[in-house]
Design a protein around this motif. Structure first.
Motif, short mmCIF file in Angstrom:
data_model
loop_
_atom_site.label_atom_id
_atom_site.label_comp_id
_atom_site.label_asym_id
_atom_site.label_seq_id
_atom_site.Cartn_x
_atom_site.Cartn_y
_atom_site.Cartn_z
N LEU A 7 47.66 45.87 37.82
CA LEU A 7 48.43 45.03 37.82
C LEU A 7 48.21 44.07 37.15
CD1 LEU A 7 47.28 43.82 41.62
CD2 LEU A 7 50.14 44.88 40.85
N GLU A 8 49.35 43.30 36.54
CA GLU A 8 50.02 42.66 34.69
C GLU A 8 49.58 41.17 35.82
OE1 GLU A 8 52.79 41.90 31.45
OE2 GLU A 8 52.96 43.55 32.66
N CYS A 9 48.20 40.81 34.73
CA CYS A 9 48.45 39.23 35.55
C CYS A 9 48.37 38.19 34.70
CB CYS A 9 46.80 39.45 36.39
SG CYS A 9 47.02 40.67 37.40
N VAL A 10 48.18 37.42 34.95
CA VAL A 10 48.29 35.97 34.03
C VAL A 10 46.43 35.38 34.96
CG1 VAL A 10 48.60 33.40 33.73
CG2 VAL A 10 50.52 34.93 33.52
N LYS A 11 45.59 35.12 33.51
CA LYS A 11 44.19 35.22 33.86
C LYS A 11 43.71 33.35 33.41
CE LYS A 11 39.51 36.31 31.84
NZ LYS A 11 38.81 37.10 31.23
N VAL A 12 42.98 32.77 34.51
CA VAL A 12 42.98 31.65 34.04
C VAL A 12 41.01 31.75 34.06
CG1 VAL A 12 43.38 29.01 36.04
CG2 VAL A 12 45.13 30.79 34.50
N THR A 13 40.53 30.71 34.10
CA THR A 13 39.62 30.18 33.92
C THR A 13 39.20 27.99 33.48
OG1 THR A 13 38.99 31.97 32.28
CG2 THR A 13 37.08 30.62 32.39
N ARG A 14 38.17 28.49 34.80
CA ARG A 14 38.30 26.71 34.90
C ARG A 14 36.19 26.60 34.93
NH1 ARG A 14 36.74 23.63 39.69
NH2 ARG A 14 37.52 21.31 38.50
N VAL A 15 36.19 25.98 33.41
CA VAL A 15 35.30 25.38 33.80
C VAL A 15 34.83 24.29 34.26
CG1 VAL A 15 32.98 25.70 31.83
CG2 VAL A 15 34.71 26.98 31.92
N ARG A 16 33.85 23.92 34.84
CA ARG A 16 33.16 22.20 35.44
C ARG A 16 32.77 21.92 34.14
NH1 ARG A 16 33.87 22.55 41.14
NH2 ARG A 16 33.76 24.56 42.05
N LYS A 17 32.68 20.43 34.21
CA LYS A 17 32.12 19.81 33.66
C LYS A 17 30.65 19.37 33.70
CE LYS A 17 35.69 16.71 31.64
NZ LYS A 17 36.39 15.22 31.59
N ASN A 18 29.48 19.28 33.07
CA ASN A 18 28.31 19.49 33.67
C ASN A 18 27.72 20.63 34.49
OD1 ASN A 18 28.38 17.10 32.01
ND2 ASN A 18 29.28 15.76 34.17
N SER A 19 28.14 21.19 34.65
CA SER A 19 28.12 22.78 35.03
C SER A 19 27.65 23.98 34.47
CB SER A 19 28.56 22.11 36.81
OG SER A 19 28.19 24.04 37.78
N THR A 20 27.38 25.09 34.40
CA THR A 20 27.17 26.10 34.17
C THR A 20 27.73 27.35 34.83
OG1 THR A 20 24.92 26.70 35.38
CG2 THR A 20 24.56 26.12 33.27
N ARG A 21 28.78 26.59 36.19
CA ARG A 21 29.21 28.02 36.93
C ARG A 21 30.74 27.70 36.71
NH1 ARG A 21 30.35 26.11 43.29
NH2 ARG A 21 31.31 24.64 42.24
N LYS A 22 31.46 28.76 36.50
CA LYS A 22 32.34 28.56 35.76
C LYS A 22 33.84 30.05 36.76
CE LYS A 22 32.78 32.29 32.47
NZ LYS A 22 33.25 33.08 31.00
N THR A 23 34.72 30.26 37.29
CA THR A 23 35.29 30.61 37.69
C THR A 23 36.99 30.98 36.82
OG1 THR A 23 34.74 29.10 39.87
CG2 THR A 23 36.41 30.28 39.87
N THR A 24 36.94 32.37 37.54
CA THR A 24 38.24 33.14 36.43
C THR A 24 38.88 34.09 37.80
OG1 THR A 24 36.80 33.81 35.02
CG2 THR A 24 39.05 34.80 34.80
N LEU A 25 40.58 33.04 37.91
CA LEU A 25 41.29 33.75 38.32
C LEU A 25 42.40 34.66 37.64
CD1 LEU A 25 41.29 30.61 39.24
CD2 LEU A 25 41.29 32.03 41.49
N TRP A 26 42.71 35.80 38.75
CA TRP A 26 43.93 37.11 37.71
C TRP A 26 45.06 36.39 39.05
CZ3 TRP A 26 38.73 37.11 37.22
CH2 TRP A 26 38.58 38.15 36.71
N PHE A 27 45.96 36.27 38.68
CA PHE A 27 47.35 36.16 39.46
C PHE A 27 48.25 37.35 38.48
CE2 PHE A 27 45.36 31.79 38.32
CZ PHE A 27 45.12 31.05 40.04
N SER A 28 48.56 37.54 39.84
CA SER A 28 49.77 38.51 39.50
C SER A 28 50.73 38.48 39.29
CB SER A 28 50.21 39.60 41.26
OG SER A 28 50.58 40.73 40.97
#
Length: 62
Positions: A9-30
């Motif tokens: 699947l060809e996707c659009v990749k979006v990464t969200r980095v939270r302020k004041n946190s080491t947590r990062k979420t990456t999503l791939w949208f088809s």
């Protein structure tokens, strides 16, 4: 491009980095399937915490 059980699947990749946190979420949208999320990856302190990836899809009027 990502490999899934429903094919390559060809996707659009979006990464969200939270302020004041080491947590990062990456999503791939088809692009093929109206930009539904087909993969989600969460990392904390650089370590993978959770991964979800599509393994089937049922289309209704797409």
């Amino acid at each position: 491009m990502i490999s899934t059980d429903v094919g390559e699947l060809e996707c659009v990749k979006v990464t969200r980095v939270r302020k004041n946190s080491t947590r990062k979420t990456t999503l791939w949208f088809s692009e093929k399937y109206s930009f539904i999320p087909v993969k989600v990856l969460q990392k904390k302190d650089g370590e993978e915490v959770a991964t979800m990836i599509i393994n089937s899809i049922e289309l209704n009027n797409l």
